[in-house]
Structure formats: C-alpha cells, structure tokens
Design a protein around this motif. Structure first.
Motif, PDB file in Angstrom:
ATOM      1  N   ALA A 172       0.827  -1.196   0.000  1.00  0.00           N
ATOM      2  CA  ALA A 172       0.000   0.000   0.000  1.00  0.00           C
ATOM      3  C   ALA A 172       0.866   1.252   0.000  1.00  0.00           C
ATOM      4  N   ALA A 173       1.942   1.227   0.760  1.00  0.00           N
ATOM      5  CA  ALA A 173       2.813   2.403   0.829  1.00  0.00           C
ATOM      6  C   ALA A 173       3.570   2.625  -0.472  1.00  0.00           C
ATOM      7  N   ALA A 174       3.946   1.553  -1.135  1.00  0.00           N
ATOM      8  CA  ALA A 174       4.720   1.681  -2.362  1.00  0.00           C
ATOM      9  C   ALA A 174       3.859   2.058  -3.564  1.00  0.00           C
ATOM     10  N   SER A 175       2.568   1.830  -3.461  1.00  0.00           N
ATOM     11  CA  SER A 175       1.655   2.182  -4.539  1.00  0.00           C
ATOM     12  C   SER A 175       1.228   3.630  -4.367  1.00  0.00           C
ATOM     13  N   GLY A 176       0.170   4.097  -5.043  1.00  0.00           N
ATOM     14  CA  GLY A 176      -0.190   5.458  -4.766  1.00  0.00           C
ATOM     15  C   GLY A 176      -1.447   6.036  -5.341  1.00  0.00           C
ATOM     16  N   MET A 177      -1.966   7.059  -4.677  1.00  0.00           N
ATOM     17  CA  MET A 177      -3.010   7.966  -5.117  1.00  0.00           C
ATOM     18  C   MET A 177      -2.893   9.200  -4.263  1.00  0.00           C
ATOM     19  N   THR A 178      -3.522  10.243  -4.628  1.00  0.00           N
ATOM     20  CA  THR A 178      -3.515  11.436  -3.785  1.00  0.00           C
ATOM     21  C   THR A 178      -4.895  11.649  -3.206  1.00  0.00           C
ATOM     22  N   VAL A 179      -4.945  12.352  -2.102  1.00  0.00           N
ATOM     23  CA  VAL A 179      -6.229  12.631  -1.457  1.00  0.00           C
ATOM     24  C   VAL A 179      -7.141  13.377  -2.407  1.00  0.00           C
ATOM     25  N   SER A 180      -6.589  14.273  -3.196  1.00  0.00           N
ATOM     26  CA  SER A 180      -7.423  15.053  -4.098  1.00  0.00           C
ATOM     27  C   SER A 180      -8.073  14.186  -5.176  1.00  0.00           C
ATOM     28  N   ASN A 181      -7.471  13.035  -5.496  1.00  0.00           N
ATOM     29  CA  ASN A 181      -8.039  12.153  -6.502  1.00  0.00           C
ATOM     30  C   ASN A 181      -9.136  11.248  -5.946  1.00  0.00           C
ATOM     31  N   ALA A 182      -9.261  11.170  -4.638  1.00  0.00           N
ATOM     32  CA  ALA A 182     -10.179  10.210  -4.034  1.00  0.00           C
ATOM     33  C   ALA A 182     -11.624  10.414  -4.484  1.00  0.00           C
ATOM     34  N   LYS A 183     -12.101  11.640  -4.496  1.00  0.00           N
ATOM     35  CA  LYS A 183     -13.489  11.886  -4.875  1.00  0.00           C
ATOM     36  C   LYS A 183     -13.675  11.838  -6.386  1.00  0.00           C
ATOM     37  N   ALA A 184     -12.660  12.237  -7.143  1.00  0.00           N
ATOM     38  CA  ALA A 184     -12.774  12.308  -8.592  1.00  0.00           C
ATOM     39  C   ALA A 184     -12.703  10.939  -9.249  1.00  0.00           C
ATOM     40  N   ALA A 185     -12.189   9.949  -8.550  1.00  0.00           N
ATOM     41  CA  ALA A 185     -11.918   8.657  -9.157  1.00  0.00           C
ATOM     42  C   ALA A 185     -13.172   7.846  -9.466  1.00  0.00           C
ATOM     43  N   GLY A 186     -14.248   8.023  -8.731  1.00  0.00           N
ATOM     44  CA  GLY A 186     -15.415   7.175  -8.888  1.00  0.00           C
ATOM     45  C   GLY A 186     -15.212   5.895  -8.095  1.00  0.00           C
ATOM     46  N   THR A 187     -16.278   5.151  -7.916  1.00  0.00           N
ATOM     47  CA  THR A 187     -16.183   3.930  -7.117  1.00  0.00           C
ATOM     48  C   THR A 187     -16.900   2.776  -7.799  1.00  0.00           C
ATOM     49  N   GLU A 188     -16.642   1.589  -7.276  1.00  0.00           N
ATOM     50  CA  GLU A 188     -17.345   0.385  -7.705  1.00  0.00           C
ATOM     51  C   GLU A 188     -17.393  -0.568  -6.528  1.00  0.00           C
ATOM     52  N   LEU A 189     -18.143  -1.645  -6.662  1.00  0.00           N
ATOM     53  CA  LEU A 189     -18.302  -2.614  -5.590  1.00  0.00           C
ATOM     54  C   LEU A 189     -17.355  -3.793  -5.811  1.00  0.00           C
ATOM     55  N   PHE A 190     -16.517  -4.074  -4.815  1.00  0.00           N
ATOM     56  CA  PHE A 190     -15.643  -5.247  -4.831  1.00  0.00           C
ATOM     57  C   PHE A 190     -16.367  -6.356  -4.084  1.00  0.00           C
ATOM     58  N   ILE A 191     -16.437  -7.547  -4.688  1.00  0.00           N
ATOM     59  CA  ILE A 191     -17.140  -8.688  -4.080  1.00  0.00           C
ATOM     60  C   ILE A 191     -16.146  -9.814  -3.858  1.00  0.00           C
ATOM     61  N   HIS A 192     -16.117 -10.345  -2.629  1.00  0.00           N
ATOM     62  CA  HIS A 192     -15.228 -11.458  -2.284  1.00  0.00           C
ATOM     63  C   HIS A 192     -16.073 -12.609  -1.756  1.00  0.00           C
ATOM     64  N   GLU A 193     -15.679 -13.824  -2.076  1.00  0.00           N
ATOM     65  CA  GLU A 193     -16.372 -15.011  -1.572  1.00  0.00           C
ATOM     66  C   GLU A 193     -15.453 -15.780  -0.638  1.00  0.00           C
ATOM     67  N   SER A 194     -16.021 -16.315   0.407  1.00  0.00           N
ATOM     68  CA  SER A 194     -15.355 -17.172   1.382  1.00  0.00           C
ATOM     69  C   SER A 194     -14.169 -16.503   2.059  1.00  0.00           C
ATOM     70  N   PRO A 195     -14.402 -15.643   3.000  1.00  0.00           N
ATOM     71  CA  PRO A 195     -15.701 -15.229   3.509  1.00  0.00           C
ATOM     72  C   PRO A 195     -16.372 -14.230   2.557  1.00  0.00           C
ATOM     73  N   ASP A 196     -17.692 -14.225   2.593  1.00  0.00           N
ATOM     74  CA  ASP A 196     -18.475 -13.375   1.699  1.00  0.00           C
ATOM     75  C   ASP A 196     -18.534 -11.955   2.250  1.00  0.00           C
ATOM     76  N   PHE A 197     -17.925 -11.034   1.503  1.00  0.00           N
ATOM     77  CA  PHE A 197     -18.005  -9.630   1.879  1.00  0.00           C
ATOM     78  C   PHE A 197     -17.937  -8.756   0.635  1.00  0.00           C
ATOM     79  N   THR A 198     -18.389  -7.519   0.816  1.00  0.00           N
ATOM     80  CA  THR A 198     -18.294  -6.514  -0.245  1.00  0.00           C
ATOM     81  C   THR A 198     -17.611  -5.287   0.336  1.00  0.00           C
ATOM     82  N   LEU A 199     -17.141  -4.443  -0.572  1.00  0.00           N
ATOM     83  CA  LEU A 199     -16.425  -3.244  -0.171  1.00  0.00           C
ATOM     84  C   LEU A 199     -16.518  -2.244  -1.314  1.00  0.00           C
ATOM     85  N   THR A 200     -16.815  -1.003  -0.998  1.00  0.00           N
ATOM     86  CA  THR A 200     -16.762   0.045  -2.012  1.00  0.00           C
ATOM     87  C   THR A 200     -15.301   0.411  -2.219  1.00  0.00           C
TER      88      THR A 200
END
Length: 178
Positions: A16-44
């Motif tokens: 996470a530290a070696a990768s990147g984005m800026t705070v200012s890009n957080a709202k402009a980026a848009g979002t989607e739903l990430f779905i994981h199985e076993s255990p079943d969870f979702t995350l924006t």
C-alpha cells in the motif's frame, strides 16, 4: 503472533505504501463494488489502477496513478489454527511488523475495537511511520480495518504521505459481510 499473520500485515502495508493515489483524486476517481467469496463480503473501492501482487493473500491492490503515494490494499488469509488471536494483539503486531521491514519511528496513533455498518466486530489502527533509509525515507500514514471472521483474517489498508482523511477511510469502513 503467528508468522503468516505478520507476513500478511507487512505485505499489505508495504504494498500500500509503495503504490499510490492522492487525497485530491479520491473523490474524482469514482467507485465500484468489490465482491469477495469465502468469507463473503463486499467493499466500495475506488476506480484506480490495479496492481499485481505475488502474494495470493492479496485479493485487491490499487493505486490512483503511477506517481501517487497513496494506495488501497485488501488481504485475506487463514488464521493460524494453533493460536488464538484477539483484536488487542493486532496493533502491537502491526508496529513490530513495520519495524522488522525497514519501517522506523513507528507510532500507533489510534487503535480500538469498532463495529462496521453491518454490525460486524472489527478493529481499526492508525499509524505514522517512515519507510526506507535516509536520504530516501518516506513518511507514511496508514489506516487499517481488520476483521477476524470464519477462521480468516481480513485486512483493508489505505496508506498516504499525509494523515488519512475521512474521504479515504470510507473505503475500509464500507466493508460489509453477508
């Protein structure tokens, strides 16, 4: 603390530290739903650039751009069968992991048990630390939400060079279990 839990947490933070984005890009980026199985969870999650990880426990790793210092990563791994791990073990283990992997001046700024929006017990940790050696040290802030569920450890970490603001914390805090 079991080696696999330490390795998973360390890889999560370092990637996470070696990768990147800026705070200012957080709202402009848009979002989607990430779905994981076993255990079943979702995350924006933000619509940033996917990053590959050699560790199969990393189920998600994104950054906003090639030269941005903030990233979001999700890791899911098995909890050790021979050891009982509680939420109170996580902050000291997180600090030790960072220190063992070239992290210095690690300060746990905040850690406590929380409940996610769906009522699932979780643990949040905020840390300030430095990565690398002088003169190339980078100051980082990490915000982590951890859930221990169904014999799995789920870590959602967002790191940035600035304190992680609420608009970025929304991603880990959007974790929902079915």
């Amino acid at each position: 603390m079991k080696r696999s839990l330490k390795r998973m947490a360390l890889l999560l933070v370092v990637m996470a530290a070696a990768s990147g984005m800026t705070v200012s890009n957080a709202k402009a980026a848009g979002t989607e739903l990430f779905i994981h199985e076993s255990p079943d969870f979702t995350l924006t999650v933000p619509k940033w650039i996917d990053q590959k990880s050699p560790d199969p426990n990393f189920v998600f790793n994104r950054k906003a751009g090639p030269d941005k210092p903030t990233a979001l990563a999700i890791s899911v791994s098995d909890l050790p069968a021979d050891k009982r791990i509680s939420y109170k073990d996580l902050a000291p283990a997180f600090k030790k992991i960072l220190e063992l992997q070239n992290g210095s001046d690690v300060q746990i700024l905040h850690d406590k048990e929380i409940r996610l929006q769906d009522g699932t017990p979780a643990y949040e940790i905020e840390a300030k630390w430095k990565l690398g050696k002088w003169p190339f040290r980078m100051s980082l802030h990490s915000y982590v939400v951890v859930v221990l569920k169904d014999k799995k450890s789920i870590w959602v970490c967002i790191s940035d060079t600035m304190p992680v603001e609420d608009n970025l914390k929304q991603y880990p805090l959007s974790l929902k279990f079915k």
